[in-house]
Design an enzyme around this catalytic site. Sequence first.
Site, short mmCIF file in Angstrom:
data_model
loop_
_atom_site.label_atom_id
_atom_site.label_comp_id
_atom_site.label_asym_id
_atom_site.label_seq_id
_atom_site.Cartn_x
_atom_site.Cartn_y
_atom_site.Cartn_z
CB CYS A 1 -0.97 -0.07 1.16
SG CYS A 1 -2.34 1.15 1.07
N GLY B 1 3.81 1.36 0.93
CA GLY B 1 4.93 0.84 0.44
C GLY B 1 5.21 0.75 -0.80
CG MET B 2 2.98 0.24 -5.35
SD MET B 2 1.42 -0.10 -6.29
CE MET B 2 0.98 1.66 -6.42
CD GLN B 3 0.20 5.69 -1.99
OE1 GLN B 3 0.62 6.33 -1.10
NE2 GLN B 3 -1.00 5.19 -2.35
NE ARG C 1 -9.08 9.86 1.96
CZ ARG C 1 -8.76 9.42 3.31
NH1 ARG C 1 -7.51 9.88 3.65
NH2 ARG C 1 -9.64 9.37 4.02
CG HIS D 1 -3.90 -3.16 3.03
ND1 HIS D 1 -2.99 -3.02 3.94
CD2 HIS D 1 -4.45 -2.31 2.44
CE1 HIS D 1 -2.84 -1.71 4.05
NE2 HIS D 1 -3.80 -1.34 3.14
CD GLU E 1 -1.78 -6.09 5.28
OE1 GLU E 1 -1.91 -4.80 5.63
OE2 GLU E 1 -1.20 -6.37 4.24
#
Length: 229
Positions: A77, A79-81, A158, A203, A205
């Site tokens: 999330c 972490g991708m951005q 978001r 996500h 997880e």
Amino acid sequence: MSVKEALKAAGYKYHTKIKIKWVNSEELEEDNCNLKEIFKNSKGIIVPGGFGSRGIEGMIKACEYARTNKISYLGICLGMQIAVIEFARHVCKLPDASSREFEELCVNPVIDLMADQKAIINKGGTLRLGNYKCKITKGTLAYEDYKTEEILERHRHRYEFNNNYKELLASKGMIFSGINPESNLVEIIELKDHPHFIACQFHPEFKSRPTRPHPLFDSFIKASIENKK
């Protein structure tokens, strides 16, 4: 069930000790921070999900370290951005690349709100929640992990990847291996010329279990163990 038993049940050969080191990303922002010392024994780096601007520059430093030192990377999330921002700044030469979540007036918002979200004043209602489809490109690391062309994954975020920068980042080696077919939103990114660098907007997880690990966690741990060897 112990960690050892869970790993065995999931198909791992328990021939090595797996240690998890928690790193406060704010500490990575300090001027005297020694990344080489902090990550000297790290064979894999995860940047997880989150909200807000605290510790963001430290996360970007950790991502850059993983990319340039060929350490396994998994971004989830946020972490991708982070991976997108880091790549845009240091590979695509856009030093002011950022997300509007952290910098509303940034010149190069590689992470931004979707067009239909910008008109919504109450931001509490703009989260993308629940299961969404993702179409995976064959021949990618994501396809190797999932072994299928279409998946469903759960979301809670978001801001999204800004497709206006897709062509530029792709020309420099970023692979957009997972796309939502209805909205054309980027779900999974990878990097060429890296042994194991993958990040997702969803996500994993939420769908992972001790004896049935999510494919992205499964491959990340295996790649990290191979790095240790």
